[in-house]
Design a protein around this motif. Structure first.
Motif, mmCIF file in Angstrom:
data_model
loop_
_atom_site.group_PDB
_atom_site.id
_atom_site.type_symbol
_atom_site.label_atom_id
_atom_site.label_comp_id
_atom_site.label_asym_id
_atom_site.label_seq_id
_atom_site.Cartn_x
_atom_site.Cartn_y
_atom_site.Cartn_z
ATOM 1 N N LEU A 155 -7.174 15.841 -34.965
ATOM 2 C CA LEU A 155 -7.503 17.074 -35.667
ATOM 3 C C LEU A 155 -7.461 16.817 -37.171
ATOM 4 C CD1 LEU A 155 -5.208 19.523 -33.647
ATOM 5 C CD2 LEU A 155 -7.637 19.095 -33.275
ATOM 6 N N ILE A 156 -8.412 17.385 -37.897
ATOM 7 C CA ILE A 156 -8.442 17.232 -39.354
ATOM 8 C C ILE A 156 -8.702 18.584 -40.003
ATOM 9 C CG2 ILE A 156 -9.268 14.855 -39.213
ATOM 10 C CD1 ILE A 156 -12.024 15.831 -39.937
ATOM 11 N N ARG A 157 -8.264 18.686 -41.243
ATOM 12 C CA ARG A 157 -8.529 19.880 -42.043
ATOM 13 C C ARG A 157 -9.795 19.656 -42.869
ATOM 14 N NH1 ARG A 157 -3.469 21.330 -45.556
ATOM 15 N NH2 ARG A 157 -4.018 19.264 -46.400
ATOM 16 N N PRO A 158 -10.656 20.651 -43.002
ATOM 17 C CA PRO A 158 -11.878 20.474 -43.796
ATOM 18 C C PRO A 158 -11.585 20.077 -45.231
ATOM 19 C CG PRO A 158 -12.036 22.459 -42.464
ATOM 20 C CD PRO A 158 -10.620 21.968 -42.336
ATOM 21 N N SER B 292 -6.969 7.818 -41.949
ATOM 22 C CA SER B 292 -6.455 8.029 -40.593
ATOM 23 C C SER B 292 -5.074 8.674 -40.612
ATOM 24 C CB SER B 292 -6.387 6.699 -39.849
ATOM 25 O OG SER B 292 -5.531 5.784 -40.519
ATOM 26 N N THR B 293 -4.349 8.523 -41.722
ATOM 27 C CA THR B 293 -3.033 9.156 -41.824
ATOM 28 C C THR B 293 -3.132 10.667 -41.965
ATOM 29 O OG1 THR B 293 -3.068 8.698 -44.214
ATOM 30 C CG2 THR B 293 -1.955 7.104 -42.801
ATOM 31 N N ARG B 294 -4.327 11.195 -42.188
ATOM 32 C CA ARG B 294 -4.532 12.638 -42.296
ATOM 33 C C ARG B 294 -4.874 13.277 -40.958
ATOM 34 N NH1 ARG B 294 -2.602 14.965 -46.957
ATOM 35 N NH2 ARG B 294 -3.068 13.651 -48.763
ATOM 36 N N LEU B 295 -5.015 12.487 -39.920
ATOM 37 C CA LEU B 295 -5.343 13.018 -38.606
ATOM 38 C C LEU B 295 -4.078 13.549 -37.932
ATOM 39 C CD1 LEU B 295 -7.981 11.295 -39.058
ATOM 40 C CD2 LEU B 295 -7.988 10.975 -36.583
ATOM 41 N N ALA B 296 -4.147 14.769 -37.437
ATOM 42 C CA ALA B 296 -3.044 15.342 -36.670
ATOM 43 C C ALA B 296 -3.280 15.117 -35.185
ATOM 44 C CB ALA B 296 -2.908 16.839 -36.967
ATOM 45 N N ASP B 297 -2.168 14.948 -34.459
ATOM 46 C CA ASP B 297 -2.258 14.689 -33.015
ATOM 47 C C ASP B 297 -3.223 13.535 -32.746
ATOM 48 O OD1 ASP B 297 -1.550 15.103 -30.370
ATOM 49 O OD2 ASP B 297 -3.191 16.503 -30.001
ATOM 50 N N ALA C 222 -16.443 9.493 -41.526
ATOM 51 C CA ALA C 222 -15.938 8.118 -41.472
ATOM 52 C C ALA C 222 -14.425 8.133 -41.644
ATOM 53 C CB ALA C 222 -16.587 7.256 -42.554
ATOM 54 N N VAL C 223 -13.717 7.613 -40.665
ATOM 55 C CA VAL C 223 -12.259 7.541 -40.705
ATOM 56 C C VAL C 223 -11.851 6.164 -41.228
ATOM 57 C CG1 VAL C 223 -10.132 7.671 -39.362
ATOM 58 C CG2 VAL C 223 -12.064 9.154 -38.786
ATOM 59 N N ILE C 224 -11.127 6.147 -42.342
ATOM 60 C CA ILE C 224 -10.635 4.894 -42.918
ATOM 61 C C ILE C 224 -9.281 4.586 -42.285
ATOM 62 C CG2 ILE C 224 -10.106 3.666 -45.041
ATOM 63 C CD1 ILE C 224 -13.005 4.612 -44.780
ATOM 64 N N LEU C 225 -9.216 3.503 -41.523
ATOM 65 C CA LEU C 225 -7.993 3.130 -40.825
ATOM 66 C C LEU C 225 -7.015 2.506 -41.804
ATOM 67 C CD1 LEU C 225 -9.618 1.579 -37.626
ATOM 68 C CD2 LEU C 225 -8.626 3.851 -37.874
ATOM 69 N N ASN D 130 3.238 -3.637 -36.982
ATOM 70 C CA ASN D 130 1.822 -3.509 -36.644
ATOM 71 C C ASN D 130 1.046 -3.045 -37.863
ATOM 72 O OD1 ASN D 130 1.887 -3.891 -33.588
ATOM 73 N ND2 ASN D 130 3.373 -2.255 -33.853
ATOM 74 N N SER D 131 -0.204 -3.488 -37.927
ATOM 75 C CA SER D 131 -1.082 -3.104 -39.025
ATOM 76 C C SER D 131 -2.505 -2.989 -38.498
ATOM 77 C CB SER D 131 -1.010 -4.130 -40.160
ATOM 78 O OG SER D 131 -1.916 -3.792 -41.193
ATOM 79 N N LEU D 132 -3.200 -1.950 -38.910
ATOM 80 C CA LEU D 132 -4.580 -1.725 -38.488
ATOM 81 C C LEU D 132 -5.367 -1.204 -39.674
ATOM 82 C CD1 LEU D 132 -6.666 -1.644 -36.176
ATOM 83 C CD2 LEU D 132 -5.923 0.694 -35.694
ATOM 84 N N SER D 133 -6.447 -1.885 -40.000
ATOM 85 C CA SER D 133 -7.287 -1.481 -41.127
ATOM 86 C C SER D 133 -8.748 -1.609 -40.725
ATOM 87 C CB SER D 133 -6.996 -2.338 -42.365
ATOM 88 O OG SER D 133 -7.254 -3.710 -42.093
ATOM 89 N N GLY D 134 -9.593 -0.885 -41.423
ATOM 90 C CA GLY D 134 -11.021 -0.885 -41.124
ATOM 91 C C GLY D 134 -11.560 0.536 -41.232
#
Length: 228
Positions: A178-181, A192-197, A75-78, A137-141
């Motif tokens: 991309l994410i790190r385990p 979502s701020t932890r997602l690369a590219d 689950a990706v928290i925006l 801009n703002s995006l949450s969810g």
């Protein structure tokens, strides 16, 4: 020859008009680029009465249930916030003055009929430009994605989409990245701020989305192809 050139000019204008006003394809659900990856079913081994361990059968006694395999759900928290501001002022001025004195010939100013040869030219140029831009801009969810690939360095490629249908159209969110385990929390969530590219898309279709779009004529007159 003149008719051929006229036809070529008209054809060029039509091509520029169509290229400036072309409307891309509408996004649709079940895009293969965001489809979940379903791992192959594991074949249940034959019963083995010689021990508790079975080949090709996972026995996780000391590990948690964090996502770490292809097909697992995260689950990706925006939590996206962006703000930009830009102001530009430009002022250019130039003045030119040219004066030519024809002098006199035997005390008389040379002339051609009613016009003499004395010339004076004054030229003034001025350009003033001002531009201002302010965007926030703002995006949450949240959105659930699946692990589609495990890279050799251990990074996980995730992707997914969420479509919501309303009475006046549809809204969708798409995510790839991309994410790190180690960034995945014990409850299988990640910011979502932890997602690369990261590729995050939030848009919609239907009446409400169409009402916020310019018509084809307005897009042409506001495009780079309009010369004025």
């Amino acid at each position: 020859m003149i008719k051929l050139m006229s036809r070529q000019c008209i054809l060029g204008v039509l091509v520029a008009l169509l290229s400036a006003c072309a409307i891309g394809p509408q996004p649709l659900p079940d895009d293969p680029a965001y489809a979940p990856v379903i791992p192959a079913a594991t074949e249940i081994p034959k019963p083995n009465s010689g021990g508790i361990y079975r080949p090709n059968f996972s026995v996780a006694l000391f590990e948690d249930r964090r996502a770490m395999r292809v097909g697992d759900i995260i689950a990706v928290i925006l939590s996206e916030r962006t703000q930009s501001s830009k102001t530009a002022d430009t002022e250019i001025s130039k003045e030119n003055a040219i004066s030519m004195d024809a002098g006199t010939v035997l005390g008389v100013v040379p002339s051609l009929g009613d016009y003499n040869l004395q010339t004076a030219i004054n030229q003034n140029r001025e350009l003033i430009g001002e531009a201002s831009s302010d965007q926030s801009n703002s995006l949450s969810g949240s959105i659930a994605v699946t692990v589609s690939e495990i890279l050799p360095n251990g990074l996980m490629v995730v992707r997914g989409e969420k479509w919501m249908t309303f009475n006046r159209g549809e809204e969708f969110i798409r995510i790839r990245g991309l994410i790190r385990p180690e960034d995945v929390q014990p409850d299988n969530t990640i910011l979502s701020t932890r997602l690369a590219d990261a590729r995050i898309t939030y848009s919609g279709t239907g009446d409400l989305a169409d009402a916020n779009k310019q018509g084809w004529a307005s897009r042409f007159f506001n495009s780079q192809y309009w010369p004025f």
